[in-house]
Motif scaffolding. Structure first.
Motif, short mmCIF file in Angstrom:
data_model
loop_
_atom_site.label_atom_id
_atom_site.label_comp_id
_atom_site.label_asym_id
_atom_site.label_seq_id
_atom_site.Cartn_x
_atom_site.Cartn_y
_atom_site.Cartn_z
N THR A 67 4.18 1.24 -9.37
CA THR A 67 3.50 1.60 -10.61
C THR A 67 4.40 2.45 -11.50
O THR A 67 4.45 2.26 -12.72
CB THR A 67 2.18 2.31 -10.31
N SER A 113 9.01 -5.62 -6.02
CA SER A 113 7.94 -6.05 -5.11
C SER A 113 8.33 -7.34 -4.39
O SER A 113 7.96 -7.55 -3.23
CB SER A 113 6.61 -6.20 -5.84
N ASP A 126 -1.74 -3.94 -4.80
CA ASP A 126 -2.50 -3.32 -3.71
C ASP A 126 -3.92 -3.89 -3.66
O ASP A 126 -4.42 -4.25 -2.59
CB ASP A 126 -2.52 -1.81 -3.90
N ARG A 154 2.81 1.53 -3.42
CA ARG A 154 1.97 1.34 -4.61
C ARG A 154 2.39 2.24 -5.77
O ARG A 154 2.59 1.79 -6.90
CB ARG A 154 0.51 1.59 -4.23
N ARG A 194 0.84 -1.21 0.00
CA ARG A 194 0.00 0.00 0.00
C ARG A 194 0.88 1.26 0.00
O ARG A 194 0.63 2.20 -0.75
CB ARG A 194 -0.90 -0.03 1.24
N GLY A 222 1.80 -1.76 -9.12
CA GLY A 222 1.48 -1.35 -7.76
C GLY A 222 -0.01 -1.41 -7.48
O GLY A 222 -0.44 -1.92 -6.43
N ALA A 223 -0.82 -0.94 -8.41
CA ALA A 223 -2.28 -0.95 -8.23
C ALA A 223 -2.80 -2.39 -8.15
O ALA A 223 -3.67 -2.70 -7.32
CB ALA A 223 -2.95 -0.21 -9.38
#
Length: 195
Positions: A25, A184, A41, A21, A18, A37-38
């Motif tokens: 992205t 990530s 999340d 994110r 979060r 990222g979206a």
């Protein structure tokens, strides 16, 4: 490490995803679909809800629920890849109430093999494998060492030319950008260290 430990780990991943994110992205915007990222999340928020709705009884339950939810909720390649990672971990740790560090390291070795097979990827392809592969053997030593190895592996993707995934379509233009999947993955391993 008991069920509460694994819940702390997944909660830490959710919080980090979060917080990072937009950064994930932005990395993906340079060499991918601009949605990493979206997507993560959304996936880990769904994991958080699934674990709250049906509290898991074992470490395996935590990991399997996480993987299954990610497969259902995360788009692109990330859902199947991260889903496979966590589902393989869930199967490999067994059904007991606790998991030793050695058993978790072995489970990660199995998960790495499963992700490599699914993605037809290896180290040097500029993917999440570049962070995961160096971290896995270090898990036998310490979570700190694994987190350092994953971060170093993610950073090492910057000068690489992508050979897998959407970034591979860019050819030499993929050089000079850190891989979002490796980034990530390093975040996931660092959250394990934090937990």
């Amino acid at each position: 490490m008991d069920t509460a430990f694994f819940l702390r780990w997944i909660a830490a991943v959710t919080e980090r995803v979060r917080a990072d994110r937009d950064h994930l992205t932005d990395l993906d915007r340079a060499i991918g679909d601009a949605d990493h990222g979206a997507n993560l999340d959304r996936g880990f928020t769904a994991v958080e809800e699934a674990l709250a709705a049906r509290p898991p009884e074992t470490p395996s339950d935590v990991l399997t629920t996480t993987g299954t939810t990610l497969i259902r909720k995360v788009g692109g390649a990330s859902g199947p890849l991260y889903g496979t990672l966590f589902r393989t971990l869930g199967r490999a740790v067994g059904d007991g109430p606790e998991v030793s560090q050695e058993a978790l390291a072995e489970a990660f070795a199995q998960a790495l093999a499963a992700v490599m097979k699914l993605g037809s990827a290896q180290e040097g392809d500029k993917t999440m494998i570049d962070a995961l592969a160096p971290a896995v053997p270090e898990l036998r030593t310490s979570f700190d060492a694994a987190a350092r190895a994953a971060l170093d592996g993610a950073r090492a993707t910057t000068p690489m030319r992508a050979r897998k995934g959407r970034a591979s379509y860019l050819g030499d233009r993929s050089i000079g950008h850190q891989d979002p999947g490796a980034t990530s993955t390093a975040l996931v391993i660092d959250a394990l260290r934090a937990a």
